[in-house]
Scaffold this motif. Structure first.
Motif, PDB file in Angstrom:
ATOM      1  N   TRP A  65       0.840  -1.200   0.000  1.00 40.57           N
ATOM      2  CA  TRP A  65       0.000   0.000   0.000  1.00 40.57           C
ATOM      3  C   TRP A  65       0.875   1.250   0.000  1.00 40.57           C
ATOM      4  CZ3 TRP A  65      -5.395   0.259  -0.114  1.00 40.57           C
ATOM      5  CH2 TRP A  65      -6.069  -0.965  -0.036  1.00 40.57           C
ATOM      6  N   ALA A  66       1.933   1.240   0.824  1.00 38.54           N
ATOM      7  CA  ALA A  66       2.812   2.410   0.922  1.00 38.54           C
ATOM      8  C   ALA A  66       3.476   2.731  -0.407  1.00 38.54           C
ATOM      9  CB  ALA A  66       3.870   2.170   1.994  1.00 38.54           C
ATOM     10  N   VAL A  67       3.948   1.705  -1.099  1.00 36.57           N
ATOM     11  CA  VAL A  67       4.585   1.930  -2.396  1.00 36.57           C
ATOM     12  C   VAL A  67       3.583   2.516  -3.382  1.00 36.57           C
ATOM     13  CG1 VAL A  67       5.615   0.754  -4.391  1.00 36.57           C
ATOM     14  CG2 VAL A  67       6.444   0.259  -2.086  1.00 36.57           C
ATOM     15  N   PHE A  68       2.347   2.042  -3.332  1.00 37.45           N
ATOM     16  CA  PHE A  68       1.322   2.613  -4.214  1.00 37.45           C
ATOM     17  C   PHE A  68       1.108   4.095  -3.909  1.00 37.45           C
ATOM     18  CE2 PHE A  68      -2.932   3.958  -5.255  1.00 37.45           C
ATOM     19  CZ  PHE A  68      -2.998   3.631  -6.602  1.00 37.45           C
ATOM     20  N   TYR A  69       0.960   4.435  -2.624  1.00 40.80           N
ATOM     21  CA  TYR A  69       0.751   5.835  -2.253  1.00 40.80           C
ATOM     22  C   TYR A  69       1.926   6.701  -2.721  1.00 40.80           C
ATOM     23  CZ  TYR A  69      -2.878   4.100   0.978  1.00 40.80           C
ATOM     24  OH  TYR A  69      -3.979   3.513   1.528  1.00 40.80           O
ATOM     25  N   TRP A  70       3.119   6.212  -2.545  1.00 36.60           N
ATOM     26  CA  TRP A  70       4.320   6.946  -2.950  1.00 36.60           C
ATOM     27  C   TRP A  70       4.382   7.083  -4.469  1.00 36.60           C
ATOM     28  CZ3 TRP A  70       8.989   4.746  -5.094  1.00 36.60           C
ATOM     29  CH2 TRP A  70      10.030   5.651  -5.191  1.00 36.60           C
ATOM     30  N   TRP A  71       4.093   5.984  -5.177  1.00 35.51           N
ATOM     31  CA  TRP A  71       4.124   5.967  -6.635  1.00 35.51           C
ATOM     32  C   TRP A  71       3.133   6.975  -7.222  1.00 35.51           C
ATOM     33  CZ3 TRP A  71       0.509   2.784  -9.807  1.00 35.51           C
ATOM     34  CH2 TRP A  71       0.825   2.820 -11.180  1.00 35.51           C
ATOM     35  N   GLN A  72       1.991   7.107  -6.564  1.00 32.43           N
ATOM     36  CA  GLN A  72       0.954   8.025  -7.044  1.00 32.43           C
ATOM     37  C   GLN A  72       1.105   9.437  -6.460  1.00 32.43           C
ATOM     38  OE1 GLN A  72      -1.480   7.497  -9.433  1.00 32.43           O
ATOM     39  NE2 GLN A  72      -0.206   5.684  -9.750  1.00 32.43           N
ATOM     40  N   ASP A  73       2.203   9.716  -5.794  1.00 28.20           N
ATOM     41  CA  ASP A  73       2.463  11.025  -5.180  1.00 28.20           C
ATOM     42  C   ASP A  73       1.356  11.451  -4.214  1.00 28.20           C
ATOM     43  OD1 ASP A  73       4.963  11.506  -6.378  1.00 28.20           O
ATOM     44  OD2 ASP A  73       3.988  12.199  -8.214  1.00 28.20           O
ATOM     45  N   CYS A  74       0.789  10.463  -3.535  1.00 23.63           N
ATOM     46  CA  CYS A  74      -0.235  10.773  -2.534  1.00 23.63           C
ATOM     47  C   CYS A  74       0.384  11.348  -1.268  1.00 23.63           C
ATOM     48  CB  CYS A  74      -1.020   9.515  -2.173  1.00 23.63           C
ATOM     49  SG  CYS A  74      -1.984   8.832  -3.524  1.00 23.63           S
ATOM     50  N   LEU A  75       1.627  10.978  -1.017  1.00 21.74           N
ATOM     51  CA  LEU A  75       2.334  11.422   0.177  1.00 21.74           C
ATOM     52  C   LEU A  75       3.737  11.862  -0.236  1.00 21.74           C
ATOM     53  CD1 LEU A  75       0.937   8.549   2.334  1.00 21.74           C
ATOM     54  CD2 LEU A  75       0.487  10.963   2.742  1.00 21.74           C
ATOM     55  N   PRO A  76       4.368  12.714   0.563  1.00 20.67           N
ATOM     56  CA  PRO A  76       5.603  13.365   0.113  1.00 20.67           C
ATOM     57  C   PRO A  76       6.807  12.449  -0.110  1.00 20.67           C
ATOM     58  CG  PRO A  76       5.103  13.974   2.389  1.00 20.67           C
ATOM     59  CD  PRO A  76       3.931  13.203   1.862  1.00 20.67           C
ATOM     60  N   ASP A  77       6.916  11.374   0.645  1.00 24.61           N
ATOM     61  CA  ASP A  77       8.068  10.478   0.488  1.00 24.61           C
ATOM     62  C   ASP A  77       7.679   9.067   0.924  1.00 24.61           C
ATOM     63  OD1 ASP A  77       8.298  10.428   3.379  1.00 24.61           O
ATOM     64  OD2 ASP A  77       9.362  12.333   3.240  1.00 24.61           O
ATOM     65  N   LEU A  78       8.588   8.135   0.690  1.00 24.56           N
ATOM     66  CA  LEU A  78       8.303   6.728   0.999  1.00 24.56           C
ATOM     67  C   LEU A  78       8.151   6.499   2.501  1.00 24.56           C
ATOM     68  CD1 LEU A  78       7.801   4.052  -0.365  1.00 24.56           C
ATOM     69  CD2 LEU A  78      10.252   3.606  -0.327  1.00 24.56           C
ATOM     70  N   GLU A  79       8.936   7.197   3.289  1.00 22.85           N
ATOM     71  CA  GLU A  79       8.817   7.052   4.742  1.00 22.85           C
ATOM     72  C   GLU A  79       7.425   7.478   5.228  1.00 22.85           C
ATOM     73  OE1 GLU A  79      10.801   8.622   8.928  1.00 22.85           O
ATOM     74  OE2 GLU A  79      11.599   9.365   7.028  1.00 22.85           O
TER      75      GLU A  79
END
Length: 140
Positions: A65-79
Motif C-alpha cells: 500500500w505504501a509503495v502505491f501511495y508513494w508511486w501516485q504522489d499521494c504522500l511526500p516520500d516513501l517514509e
C-alpha cells in the motif's frame, strides 16, 4: 471514482493474495519445525516464530500500500507513505497525514482490509496454538 474503486479492489486482491501465500508458507514452516530441547522450549520457539512470520506478512502488505501511495504522489516520500499505511492498516489512524481528496477512499479500504487480515492472522494463530495444545494433550 470508478477507477479509484477498481484500484482499491486490485490493492485488496493483492493484499489477500500476499496474506494467503504467507499463511501457506507459515503453515509449511510450522509443519516442518522441529526443535531440540524440552517441550516447553519447542512451544515457545514455535509461538515466537509464527508471530515473527505473521508480522513479516503484515509488513509486506503494508509496504505494498505504501509503495502505491508513494508511486501516485499521494504522500511526500516513501517514509511518510509507509507510516501512513502502517497507522491506516492497523486502524490506529492518527490523522497527522492525509491522502489527497481524490485518493482518500483508499485509506478507508486499507483500514478495512487491515482489520480483516489481522483477524485472519488472529484466527490462524489461535488454530496453531489450539493444535499445539491438542497434540500435547494427546501425548499425555
Amino acid at each position: 471514482m470508478a477507477s479509484i474503486v477498481f484500484i482499491a479492489l486490485c490493492l485488496v486482491a493483492v493484499t489477500v493474495f500476499i496474506h494467503a501465500m504467507g499463511l501457506a508458507i507459515t503453515y509449511k514452516i510450522f509443519a516442518r519445525m522441529t526443535t531440540r530441547g524440552s517441550e516447553f522450549t519447542r512451544i515457545i520457539l514455535q509461538v515466537i516464530s509464527i508471530t515473527w512470520l505473521l508480522i513479516v506478512i503484515h509488513a509486506v502488505e503494508i509496504s505494498g500500500w505504501a509503495v502505491f501511495y508513494w508511486w501516485q504522489d499521494c504522500l511526500p516520500d516513501l517514509e511518510s507513505a509507509f507510516y501512513f499505511s502502517s497507522v491506516t492498516y492497523t486502524t490506529i489512524g492518527y490523522g497527522d497525514l492525509l491522502l489527497p481528496l481524490q485518493w482518500r477512499m483508499l485509506g478507508a479500504v486499507e483500514g478495512l482490509t487491515g482489520i480483516l487480515m489481522c483477524g485472519l492472522s488472529t484466527a490462524y494463530f489461535f488454530a496453531v496454538v489450539s493444535h499445539m495444545y491438542k497434540v500435547r494433550s494427546n501425548n499425555d
